[in-house]
Motif scaffolding. Structure first.
Motif, short mmCIF file in Angstrom:
data_model
loop_
_atom_site.label_atom_id
_atom_site.label_comp_id
_atom_site.label_asym_id
_atom_site.label_seq_id
_atom_site.Cartn_x
_atom_site.Cartn_y
_atom_site.Cartn_z
N GLY A 89 17.68 165.40 -39.39
CA GLY A 89 17.15 164.21 -40.05
C GLY A 89 18.13 163.08 -39.87
N SER A 90 18.93 162.83 -40.90
CA SER A 90 19.91 161.75 -40.89
C SER A 90 21.30 162.28 -40.57
CB SER A 90 19.93 161.05 -42.25
OG SER A 90 21.11 160.31 -42.44
N ASP A 91 21.95 161.70 -39.55
CA ASP A 91 23.34 162.06 -39.25
C ASP A 91 24.22 161.86 -40.47
OD1 ASP A 91 22.27 162.27 -36.74
OD2 ASP A 91 23.46 160.66 -35.86
N LEU A 92 24.03 160.73 -41.15
CA LEU A 92 24.86 160.39 -42.30
C LEU A 92 24.67 161.39 -43.43
CD1 LEU A 92 26.76 158.45 -43.75
CD2 LEU A 92 24.77 157.09 -44.44
N ALA A 93 23.44 161.79 -43.71
CA ALA A 93 23.19 162.75 -44.78
C ALA A 93 23.79 164.11 -44.46
CB ALA A 93 21.69 162.87 -45.02
N GLU A 94 23.71 164.51 -43.20
CA GLU A 94 24.29 165.80 -42.80
C GLU A 94 25.82 165.76 -42.91
OE1 GLU A 94 22.63 166.85 -38.95
OE2 GLU A 94 20.59 166.43 -39.66
N HIS A 95 26.41 164.66 -42.48
CA HIS A 95 27.86 164.48 -42.59
C HIS A 95 28.30 164.53 -44.05
CE1 HIS A 95 31.72 162.51 -41.13
NE2 HIS A 95 31.78 162.30 -42.43
N GLN A 96 27.64 163.77 -44.89
CA GLN A 96 28.03 163.71 -46.30
C GLN A 96 27.84 165.04 -47.01
OE1 GLN A 96 25.60 160.33 -47.56
NE2 GLN A 96 27.40 158.98 -47.52
N ALA A 97 26.81 165.81 -46.60
CA ALA A 97 26.60 167.12 -47.21
C ALA A 97 27.81 168.02 -46.98
CB ALA A 97 25.34 167.77 -46.65
N VAL A 98 28.39 167.98 -45.79
CA VAL A 98 29.56 168.81 -45.50
C VAL A 98 30.76 168.35 -46.31
CG1 VAL A 98 31.17 169.53 -43.69
CG2 VAL A 98 28.71 169.38 -43.19
N ARG A 99 30.95 167.05 -46.44
CA ARG A 99 32.08 166.54 -47.22
C ARG A 99 31.93 166.84 -48.71
NH1 ARG A 99 35.05 166.60 -43.46
NH2 ARG A 99 35.44 164.88 -42.00
N GLU A 100 30.69 166.85 -49.21
CA GLU A 100 30.49 166.94 -50.65
C GLU A 100 29.99 168.31 -51.11
OE1 GLU A 100 27.73 163.81 -51.44
OE2 GLU A 100 29.12 162.23 -50.80
N ARG A 101 29.23 169.02 -50.26
CA ARG A 101 28.65 170.29 -50.69
C ARG A 101 28.83 171.34 -49.58
NH1 ARG A 101 25.16 166.31 -51.19
NH2 ARG A 101 23.69 167.14 -49.67
N ALA A 102 27.88 171.41 -48.66
CA ALA A 102 28.00 172.38 -47.56
C ALA A 102 26.98 172.06 -46.48
CB ALA A 102 27.78 173.81 -48.07
N GLY A 103 27.33 172.38 -45.26
CA GLY A 103 26.44 172.24 -44.12
C GLY A 103 26.40 173.53 -43.33
N LEU A 104 25.26 173.78 -42.67
CA LEU A 104 25.05 174.99 -41.89
C LEU A 104 24.85 174.59 -40.42
CD1 LEU A 104 24.62 178.10 -42.03
CD2 LEU A 104 22.18 177.64 -42.31
N PHE A 105 25.66 175.18 -39.53
CA PHE A 105 25.66 174.83 -38.12
C PHE A 105 25.38 176.06 -37.26
CE2 PHE A 105 28.53 171.93 -40.24
CZ PHE A 105 28.37 170.71 -39.61
N ASP A 106 24.59 175.86 -36.21
CA ASP A 106 24.43 176.86 -35.16
C ASP A 106 25.40 176.49 -34.03
OD1 ASP A 106 23.68 178.68 -33.23
OD2 ASP A 106 21.74 177.75 -32.80
N LEU A 107 26.35 177.38 -33.78
CA LEU A 107 27.35 177.15 -32.73
C LEU A 107 27.28 178.24 -31.66
CD1 LEU A 107 30.38 176.23 -35.03
CD2 LEU A 107 28.63 174.72 -34.08
N SER A 108 26.08 178.78 -31.48
CA SER A 108 25.92 179.92 -30.58
C SER A 108 26.12 179.57 -29.12
CB SER A 108 24.53 180.55 -30.77
OG SER A 108 24.38 181.02 -32.10
N LEU A 143 24.80 168.70 -34.01
CA LEU A 143 26.03 168.38 -33.30
C LEU A 143 26.52 166.97 -33.57
CD1 LEU A 143 25.29 170.04 -29.83
CD2 LEU A 143 26.61 170.97 -31.74
N ALA A 144 25.63 166.04 -33.91
CA ALA A 144 26.07 164.67 -34.19
C ALA A 144 26.98 164.62 -35.41
CB ALA A 144 24.86 163.76 -34.39
N ALA A 145 26.58 165.29 -36.48
CA ALA A 145 27.42 165.32 -37.68
C ALA A 145 28.72 166.06 -37.41
CB ALA A 145 26.67 165.98 -38.84
#
Length: 376
Positions: free
Chosen positions: A41-60, A237-239
């Motif tokens: 969705g939003s790069d900014l929202a994904e970035h802020q989620a990691v800084r403030e709560r948590a983010g889930l990434f596929d790095l396969s 990947l952007a976030a």
């Protein structure tokens, strides 16, 4: 030996989570031959989620290369720039794979998973280059190397709530809370082996979980379910790129290349010159870069115009280098960048970045731009 080159669409590797990403509405891009989510969705929202709560990434898409044998540690000491034979069981170590001329073929993380077994994790874009270099260097050592990339999924949970989320999915393991940074644990999830590592590329607390590809969807869904109570957000990947930039972490192809020696980019400390014997690239590292070789600096600016990779850096009216990574920092609210510049301009107070024909005054600062300790 594995051949290099870009795979065709028929043979290109696929993340085992591709169907999940498509169902979640991810925007997909081709990254090193893999279809990977750049954002949901939003790069900014994904970035802020990691800084403030948590983010889930596929790095396969990252490359997993398994090294086994009685001389596995000695081989890695020869092949890489760090003293890998000295790391403890389940410890992780950041290291560099150097060319004979001292340039960086790739930066890697190495895990010790048994007395005579290591897991080398390389960048997706350098999978074949790293495998080819390691395969060439293993001759004469009682060790083997196996490419397990396409049989392995890598999922990362990053952010302040990462430990609570990972702790809620029913892993069979030792307690994860005491696990230190750059350490790992063997774990089991629904009967499948997991390598659980307290590592990441975001500047936040977090975990990276390695599991067999066929079990990746179940693990992903369990993490999503556990994360509902903590505001977990799916991240692309952007976030990941803006997060690592704020944390001052170099990216291969931007800050690092085969034409760049470790000392130029502040990674001289990674090369264990005093702690080990000969290794590939040692003589070139000892000789050091040419006196006029560019060096990496950190830049900060005011306003909202973001310096981007490739933009010229000027000292007065003279071009003295190029931006390697840059963005409008979502966390700090102002432009930040890393750049390779002439050494004589590395401390200049008259630098600027040419942002599409406009000079953006920039000041030299220190890396990292952001730390969670400073935020706290």
């Amino acid at each position: 030996m594995t051949t290099t080159g870009t795979p065709s669409s028929e043979t290109a590797p696929r993340t085992p989570l591709l169907a999940i990403h498509e169902a979640a509405g991810a925007q997909l891009i081709d990254f090193a031959g893999w279809q990977m989510p750049v954002r949901y969705g939003s790069d900014l929202a994904e970035h802020q989620a990691v800084r403030e709560r948590a983010g889930l990434f596929d790095l396969s898409h990252m490359a997993e290369l398994r090294v086994r044998g009685p001389e596995a540690g000695a081989f890695l000491d020869h092949a890489l720039a760090g003293r890998l034979s000295a790391i403890e069981l389940w410890q992780a170590k950041y290291s560099l794979l150097l060319a004979e001329q001292g340039g960086i073929i790739d930066d890697v993380i190495v895990y010790r998973t048994a007395d005579a077994e290591f897991l080398v994790v390389a960048n997706a874009s350098n999978r074949h280059a790293a495998l080819d270099a390691l395969t060439a260097r293993i001759a004469g050592f009682d060790a083997t190397i196996v490419d397990e990339t396409e049989e392995t999924a890598l999922i990362a949970v990053q952010g302040p709530a990462a430990a609570a989320i990972v702790g809620a999915i029913g892993l069979e393991s030792e307690p994860i809370e005491p696990l230190r940074y750059y350490r790992s644990l063997p774990a089991v999830f629904e009967g499948e082996d997991v390598l659980l590592a307290r590592t990441g590329y975001t500047g936040e607390d977090g975990f990276e979980l390695y599991i067999a590809s066929h079990a990746a969807e179940d693990l992903w869904r369990a993490l999503v379910l556990a994360g509902e109570a903590h505001g977990l957000v799916l991240c692309g990947l952007a976030a990941r790129d803006t997060l690592r930039l704020e944390a001052g972490m170099p990216l291969y192809g931007n800050e690092l290349s085969v034409d760049t020696l470790p000392a130029q980019v502040g990674l001289g400390r990674v090369v264990a010159l005093k702690m080990k014997g000969d290794f590939v690239g040692r003589s070139a590292v000892e000789a050091g870069p040419a006196p006029d070789a560019p060096v990496l600096i950190a830049l900060a600016a005011d306003g909202r115009r973001a310096p981007r990779s490739g933009y010229p850096v000027l000292d007065g009216d003279r071009v003295v280098g190029r931006v390697t990574s840059g963005a409008l920092s979502p966390t700090l609210g102002h432009p930040i960048a890393m750049a390779l510049v002439e050494p004589g301009s590395a401390t200049s107070d008259s630098l600027s970045v040419d942002v599409r024909g406009t000079k953006l005054p920039a000041r030299v600062t220190q890396l990292p731009f952001y730390t969670r300790e400073a935020r706290a």
